[in-house]
Every structure is written in C-alpha cells, then in structure tokens.
Design an enzyme around this catalytic site. Structure first.
Site, PDB file in Angstrom:
ATOM      1  N   ARG A  20      36.502  70.725 -87.920  1.00  0.00           N
ATOM      2  CA  ARG A  20      36.316  72.048 -88.537  1.00  0.00           C
ATOM      3  C   ARG A  20      36.931  73.183 -87.708  1.00  0.00           C
ATOM      4  NH1 ARG A  20      31.805  71.306 -92.098  1.00  0.00           N
ATOM      5  NH2 ARG A  20      32.658  73.018 -93.306  1.00  0.00           N
ATOM      6  N   ARG A  73      19.275  71.940 -96.251  1.00  0.00           N
ATOM      7  CA  ARG A  73      20.173  73.060 -95.941  1.00  0.00           C
ATOM      8  C   ARG A  73      20.877  73.534 -97.208  1.00  0.00           C
ATOM      9  NH1 ARG A  73      23.867  71.976 -90.748  1.00  0.00           N
ATOM     10  NH2 ARG A  73      24.701  73.934 -91.564  1.00  0.00           N
ATOM     11  N   CYS A 107      30.889  69.630 -87.071  1.00  0.00           N
ATOM     12  CA  CYS A 107      29.704  69.075 -87.699  1.00  0.00           C
ATOM     13  C   CYS A 107      30.023  67.615 -87.985  1.00  0.00           C
ATOM     14  CB  CYS A 107      29.327  69.853 -88.935  1.00  0.00           C
ATOM     15  SG  CYS A 107      30.434  69.542 -90.274  1.00  0.00           S
ATOM     16  N   ASP A 117      32.996  67.860-101.525  1.00  0.00           N
ATOM     17  CA  ASP A 117      31.530  67.898-101.410  1.00  0.00           C
ATOM     18  C   ASP A 117      30.848  67.007-102.430  1.00  0.00           C
ATOM     19  OD1 ASP A 117      31.270  71.423-100.478  1.00  0.00           O
ATOM     20  OD2 ASP A 117      31.886  69.616 -99.388  1.00  0.00           O
ATOM     21  N   LYS A 139      25.308  77.924-102.937  1.00  0.00           N
ATOM     22  CA  LYS A 139      25.135  78.170-101.490  1.00  0.00           C
ATOM     23  C   LYS A 139      26.431  78.707-100.880  1.00  0.00           C
ATOM     24  CE  LYS A 139      25.572  74.543 -98.634  1.00  0.00           C
ATOM     25  NZ  LYS A 139      26.587  74.663 -97.557  1.00  0.00           N
ATOM     26  N   ASN A 140      27.568  78.079-101.218  1.00  0.00           N
ATOM     27  CA  ASN A 140      28.808  78.440-100.531  1.00  0.00           C
ATOM     28  C   ASN A 140      29.412  79.747-101.020  1.00  0.00           C
ATOM     29  OD1 ASN A 140      28.400  76.243 -98.980  1.00  0.00           O
ATOM     30  ND2 ASN A 140      29.880  74.939-100.018  1.00  0.00           N
TER      31      ASN A 140
HETATM   32  C1  EPZ Z   1      33.773  75.083 -97.017  1.00  0.00           C
HETATM   33  O1  EPZ Z   1      33.902  74.706 -95.662  1.00  0.00           O
HETATM   34  C2  EPZ Z   1      32.397  74.595 -97.440  1.00  0.00           C
HETATM   35  N1  EPZ Z   1      31.380  75.236 -96.606  1.00  0.00           N
HETATM   36  C3  EPZ Z   1      32.298  73.081 -97.284  1.00  0.00           C
HETATM   37  O2  EPZ Z   1      31.064  72.691 -97.852  1.00  0.00           O
HETATM   38  C4  EPZ Z   1      33.406  72.431 -98.112  1.00  0.00           C
HETATM   39  O3  EPZ Z   1      33.380  71.046 -97.872  1.00  0.00           O
HETATM   40  C5  EPZ Z   1      34.763  72.998 -97.712  1.00  0.00           C
HETATM   41  O4  EPZ Z   1      34.755  74.442 -97.832  1.00  0.00           O
HETATM   42  C6  EPZ Z   1      35.893  72.463 -98.581  1.00  0.00           C
HETATM   43  O5  EPZ Z   1      35.637  72.786 -99.922  1.00  0.00           O
HETATM   44  C7  EPZ Z   1      31.040  76.513 -96.885  1.00  0.00           C
HETATM   45  O6  EPZ Z   1      31.564  77.127 -97.805  1.00  0.00           O
HETATM   46  C8  EPZ Z   1      29.981  77.121 -96.015  1.00  0.00           C
HETATM   47  P1  EPZ Z   1      37.838  74.606 -95.323  1.00  0.00           P
HETATM   48  P2  EPZ Z   1      35.144  75.316 -94.820  1.00  0.00           P
HETATM   49  O7  EPZ Z   1      38.183  75.696 -94.387  1.00  0.00           O
HETATM   50  O8  EPZ Z   1      35.481  76.656 -95.318  1.00  0.00           O
HETATM   51  C9  EPZ Z   1      40.894  72.522 -92.351  1.00  0.00           C
HETATM   52  C10 EPZ Z   1      28.954  71.720 -97.966  1.00  0.00           C
HETATM   53  O9  EPZ Z   1      28.680  70.526 -98.090  1.00  0.00           O
HETATM   54  N2  EPZ Z   1      40.941  73.830 -91.685  1.00  0.00           N
HETATM   55  O10 EPZ Z   1      38.217  74.739 -96.769  1.00  0.00           O
HETATM   56  O11 EPZ Z   1      34.841  75.142 -93.378  1.00  0.00           O
HETATM   57  C11 EPZ Z   1      39.546  71.847 -92.193  1.00  0.00           C
HETATM   58  O12 EPZ Z   1      39.492  71.119 -90.987  1.00  0.00           O
HETATM   59  C12 EPZ Z   1      30.051  72.120 -97.006  1.00  0.00           C
HETATM   60  O13 EPZ Z   1      28.436  72.663 -98.610  1.00  0.00           O
HETATM   61  C13 EPZ Z   1      41.854  74.043 -90.673  1.00  0.00           C
HETATM   62  O14 EPZ Z   1      42.607  73.142 -90.292  1.00  0.00           O
HETATM   63  O15 EPZ Z   1      36.286  74.290 -95.237  1.00  0.00           O
HETATM   64  C14 EPZ Z   1      39.494  70.950 -93.393  1.00  0.00           C
HETATM   65  O16 EPZ Z   1      40.223  69.765 -93.097  1.00  0.00           O
HETATM   66  C15 EPZ Z   1      30.558  70.940 -96.190  1.00  0.00           C
HETATM   67  N3  EPZ Z   1      41.903  75.271 -90.073  1.00  0.00           N
HETATM   68  C16 EPZ Z   1      40.257  71.735 -94.461  1.00  0.00           C
HETATM   69  O17 EPZ Z   1      41.020  72.716 -93.755  1.00  0.00           O
HETATM   70  C17 EPZ Z   1      41.084  76.298 -90.462  1.00  0.00           C
HETATM   71  O18 EPZ Z   1      41.191  77.405 -89.894  1.00  0.00           O
HETATM   72  C18 EPZ Z   1      39.362  72.455 -95.467  1.00  0.00           C
HETATM   73  O19 EPZ Z   1      38.448  73.244 -94.729  1.00  0.00           O
HETATM   74  C19 EPZ Z   1      40.154  76.061 -91.495  1.00  0.00           C
HETATM   75  C20 EPZ Z   1      40.103  74.827 -92.100  1.00  0.00           C
END
Ligand code: EPZ
Length: 430
Positions: free
Chosen positions: A122, A397, A117, A305, A22-23
């Site tokens: 996020r 989802r 979420c 995840d 999915k991701n």
């Molecule tokens: C992706 O989310 C995945 N979603 C998430 O999967 C997954 O948990 C996550 O990566 C981590 O592997 C999709 O790919 C659609 P991040 P993403 O940016 O990209 C912080 C699922 O269950 N951060 O890697 O939103 C953030 O708050 C979902 O399939 C910032 O601070 O995650 C978090 O603490 C849930 N500033 C950390 O980084 C930013 O601009 C990692 O977030 C972006 C992120």
C-alpha cells in the site's frame, strides 16, 4: 477476542438493506474539515473505521456532533493542529486523506505514514507525486508525511497507477489550488464520484469525476453543506455472493444497480438469477452453479474488494475457475483458511485456480483482513456444521450490524467471546 459462531446449511432468504459506503464516507469526512462552516452528513455507516476517523477529526480540534448513528455535524473552524495524532489515526489507512484536506485548506499537514496492511504494501507515492505537482514540499520524517506549500498551484498530473486514494487526495488538495488542475488516469469508482459531488456541494468546481480525466478548477474557499453518502457497493456485493453461495433468495435493498454491474454479470454467468429494480437487486442462487473466470480491475471492472467473496462462491460451483488479483499483491490469504473447510484452491502468484467442490464442512478459521473475513463468514453459512471465525474485528471495520443483517436473512450466526458461549449456541441450535 470476539468471534462469530455459525451453523451453516441454511439458504439465506429475505430482504437486507445496505448501509452508506465506507470508502466514500472516509474521503468525505476528511473533506468536511476543508470549510469553517458546518457540514451535515447522513447515511454514514456505523462501522469502526468511520468512528475512528471521527475521533481523529475531533482530536485536531474540529467540532463533531453525532446526531445519531448515521448522521454527524462537523465544523472545522476551530482546527488548531495540522499534525494529526498518532494514536487514533494510525489505526486506519484512510488517515492519508487528512494530508490532502489539511494541505488544501491550511497549506500544511503532518500525518503518520499509514502502515501497510494484510493485502499488500500500500505505497502512497502517487499521492505524494500529486501534492508535489501542486507545489507542495513533501518529506517523510520519523514515520510521518510532512507537507507544506507557500501556494498550491494547478498542474497537469498523470497517475502512473490508477489509485482511488491518490485520486481523492489530489482532488481535495487541488480544490483550493489556484487555476485548473487536470488529473489523468484517475480512478473512476462510485466513491470517487461521491467525494467529488460532496466537494462540489461545498462550492468546489470539479468536473469529470467517474471518468479517467478529472478537471478541478480551484476556488478561494469552501462553504458548509448537507450531504447523504451513497450506498455501499461492496457491502451489497457481499450479500449478493452470500445469496449465491447458500443457494438462497435475497433482495438487497438501498443499492445503485449500476454500481453492481460487474458483480451481477458474474453471478449471472455462473447461473444465478439476478433481477434489478430501481434501488434493489434480487439474487436467486441455483443448485448447480457453473465456474467462471474473474480478473480484478479498477472500476467498472470486477472490484478487488469483492474478490474473496466471489472466490468462495466459485469454490462451491461446478468446474474450475481462475481468479486473477491484479490490484493487490497479497489478497489470497483466506485460501489456507478455506482449505480447512474442504475447498480445493491452488494459488500461483496472483492467480487462484479454484476447483469447485460439492460442499464445505464447518471449521475454526481466522479472518486475515476485512473482505476475506466476510468471505469466510459466507463459507461458514454455506458449510455443513459449525464454523467459528476468529479476528472478526477486521469485519466490523467495514460492515455495519453484519451478524444482525445475516440473522434477518435466516442465518444461524452469533457474535461470541468465549468457548462457553459457543457451547451455549450449539446447545440452543442443536
Ligand atoms: C481503496 O484503497 C480502498 N480503501 C480499498 O478498500 C480498495 O481495495 C482500493 O481502494 C482499490 O479499490 C479505501 O477507500 C479506504 P488504491 P487505496 O490506491 O486507495 C497501488 C476495503 O476493503 N498504489 O486504489 O489504498 C496500490 O499498491 C479496502 O474497503 C500505488 O502503487 O487503493 C494498489 O496496488 C481494502 N501507489 C493499487 O495502486 C499509490 O500511491 C490500488 O490502490 C497508491 C496506490
């Protein structure tokens, strides 16, 4: 509201085949509009988030032909609108990928700011930092991210936080920026590599995806391609934990074992037998599984995840396990639900202290989010008696045919939407 009703106690046994990731697919679908030629994508997972993404792509004027459940042809030549509609896209977080894709191709994008979420706030500050470094003006107005650039010019960008989304978004915008962009402290997840491979198959010039430094040399335009999505690492891990928690014996097919190393290692640590094949992994659960400690980390560390699913498995192991969630600030909401089934878990900040118990008893529980929902299903499969999981829309989802795949492993689970259907299930199963 649809629910799952489960009669637990059966070890899961047999073969299950994993769907596309999915991701990876969410990033790839956004990137598919960056060319005016046709793109054919297969091995798409048939899950809600993907279908919403396809509706949004259609909404902005791209042509979307669904060949079958897992295959789609997209042509972005007729896109008229760089302002993505609220209605479809607000429903999924991956909407932010439209910013990188539209900014890269049209030097302009207006996309609703993705809501938070259930697992944390996020933010998308790192995405915005990347777009600005490439020369875009980015403002947040009336709940939308508005980005414009005269020209996108390469830059040397250092992410303050390892972010999957920011890495993918910046890769897309930089793919059509002038010069070579260097992205440091990049995320290394398998889906990052898949999106980079997809963009390269469209004529992009991206090197180093899968390492923490990615070099993107901008090109003038991207062309059509045909591409197949990689298998879903987290869906595979979810079935691996289900095998362990129910003391079953499951062959998980259509996987890339290397992507599962952190999960396999932890299941072996607690005493499961894990056998790797070229494109499959077999997990055999054992009666007395041991405790261990988990800390979620960016890939190749233990995936966040997979944290809820592993926590449920540890809640049924002997001894005390510590689970540290270092990625998201609110990813233990399932603990209160699990307590209703007899688990013994204390959450202190971003650490869950799990005292294993002999077994769970079935209960009525609520899925707080996608992966926690899957974890509660695993708990119901391992529990003695009946469990009803509410809010299963979250689960749909990200998991294709979840109940059917589990039924194929001998699970007594059904999707119902009334008490009457729950009673009928109980009468039938006995
Ligand atoms: C992706 O989310 C995945 N979603 C998430 O999967 C997954 O948990 C996550 O990566 C981590 O592997 C999709 O790919 C659609 P991040 P993403 O940016 O990209 C912080 C699922 O269950 N951060 O890697 O939103 C953030 O708050 C979902 O399939 C910032 O601070 O995650 C978090 O603490 C849930 N500033 C950390 O980084 C930013 O601009 C990692 O977030 C972006 C992120």
């Amino acid at each position: 509201m649809e629910q799952y009703v489960i009669k637990g106690g059966n070890p899961l046994v047999g073969d299950v085949t994993v769907s596309g990731a999915k991701n990876a697919a969410l990033g790839i679908l956004a990137a598919s509009i960056m060319t005016d030629e046709s793109v054919l994508i297969d091995n798409l997972p048939d899950v809600k988030d993907i279908n919403v993404m396809l509706e949004a792509i259609q909404e902005i004027g791209a042509r979307v032909d669904r060949i079958d459940r897992h295959t789609v042809r997209i042509n972005g030549s007729n896109i008229k609108e760089v302002s993505v509609d609220d209605e479809f896209i607000r429903r999924i977080r991956a909407s932010y990928y439209f910013i990188g894709a539209l900014l890269g191709k049209y030097k302009s994008a207006q996309v609703p700011l993705p809501g938070g979420c259930n697992i944390g706030s996020r933010p998308i500050d790192q995405h915005i930092k990347g777009f600005r470094a490439l020369g875009a003006e980015v403002v947040i107005e009336r709940g939308a991210v508005i980005a414009h650039a005269i020209d996108l010019v390469a830059s040397h960008i250092y992410l303050d936080v390892v972010s999957v989304g920011a890495t993918i978004n910046i890769m897309m915008a930089a793919a059509l920026a002038e010069g070579q962009t260097i992205l440091e402290n990049a995320a290394k997840e398998p889906h990052i590599v898949d999106v980079a491979n997809f963009l390269n198959s469209m004529g992009a010039n991206i090197k180093g995806a899968g390492t923490d430094t990615i070099r993107i040399r901008g090109v003038n335009k991207l062309h059509g391609t045909e591409y197949s999505i990689i298998p879903d690492q987290i869906e595979a891990g979810t079935f691996m934990c289900a095998a362990a928690a129910t003391r079953g014996d499951v062959m998980v097919r259509n996987v890339i074992p290397k992507h599962l190393e952190a999960i396999s290692a932890k299941l072996m640590e607690i005493g499961c037998e894990v056998i790797e094949f070229d494109d499959a992994v077999r997990v055999v659960g054992k009666p007395n599984q041991r405790h261990t400690d988990i800390k979620t980390l960016p890939y190749p560390g233990f995936p966040t995840d997979m944290q809820p699913q592993m926590a449920v498995t540890l809640a049924l192991a002997n001894g005390t396990s510590m689970v540290t969630e270092s990625i998201f600030e609110n990813r233990f909401k399932y603990v209160d639900e699990l307590a209703r089934m007899g688990s013994n878990i204390k959450v202190e900040g971003n650490v869950a202290v799990i005292d294993g118990v002999k077994g769970f008893t079935g209960a009525q529980v609520n899925a707080p989010d996608l992966r926690a929902g899957a974890a509660l299903v695993i708990a119901g499969l391992a529990a003695d008696g009946y469990t009803v999981v509410d809010e299963i829309g979250y689960i749909q989802r990200g998991y294709e045919c979840f109940e059917e795949k589990l039924q194929g492993l001998g699970a007594m689970i059904e999707r119902v939407d009334s008490d009457r259907e729950i009673q009928k299930f109980k009468l039938r199963i006995g």
